[in-house]
Design a protein around this motif. Structure first.
Motif: not given
Length: 188
Positions: A52-60
């Motif tokens: 999902h495209e939100w994994h990276e920004p939420l991880g950041r």
């Protein structure tokens, strides 16, 4: 090495620099709320499908919250000794995501009841935890200055979670459960 030290059994804990403070000190309250927020973001990530495209920004966001917590745990008099650099683009990072998602679905003009999907409901919970963290940070700021970038980031982060919750409903084809319009925001 044991995880427990027994050092906090009398209601005190250490902050960056070694000072011991009460466990209900506003600095500890603020960081405890940020820690709770980080855990809630972790729940949201577990609910998202792989890729999902939100994994990276939420991880950041989770990693940046750890840096933020280290600065909140550091009294302003010794904050220059904190080894964790505080990024200066945290609020703008949130703004870019907000603008991107809003551009896909349109602007909201209503109060929305939390719920709809598990992801949207947890994002709304993250939003409310973020607002509580913001209140705690402003209380701390009256006692010991909190970096302005942290205050802006946390304010913007709650907006981001609101927009993400709306976008999850939008992308799932679920209707928002509207309560009433933002009448007070309309110009007369």
């Amino acid at each position: 090495m044991r995880i427990y030290t027994r050092g906090g059994d009398k209601g005190k804990t250490s902050i960056h620099g070694g000072e011991r403070v009460d466990k209900d000190d506003i600095r500890i309250e603020a960081n405890g709320t940020l820690d709770e927020l980080n855990a809630e973001i972790g729940i949201v990530r577990t609910l998202l499908p792989a890729g999902h495209e939100w994994h990276e920004p939420l991880g950041r966001i989770q990693r940046e919250l750890m840096v933020v917590m280290s600065h909140v745990a550091t009294p302003s008099a010794i904050r220059d000794r904190n080894p964790n650099p505080l990024p200066d683009d945290l609020a703008s990072f949130c703004e870019r995501l907000i603008d991107q998602l809003t551009g896909r679905m349109g602007v909201n003009e209503y109060f929305i009841l939390p719920g709809g999907t598990p992801v949207a409901a947890h994002l709304q919970l993250a939003r409310t935890i973020t607002r509580r963290a913001e209140r705690r940070l402003w209380t701390l700021n009256r006692q010991d200055p909190v970096p302005a970038g942290i205050l802006s980031f946390i304010n913007r982060l709650s907006d981001l979670f609101f927009v993400m919750a709306r976008y999850d409903l939008f992308s799932q084809g679920s209707a928002e459960e509207r309560w009433q319009s933002f009448v007070y925001k309309r110009k007369k």
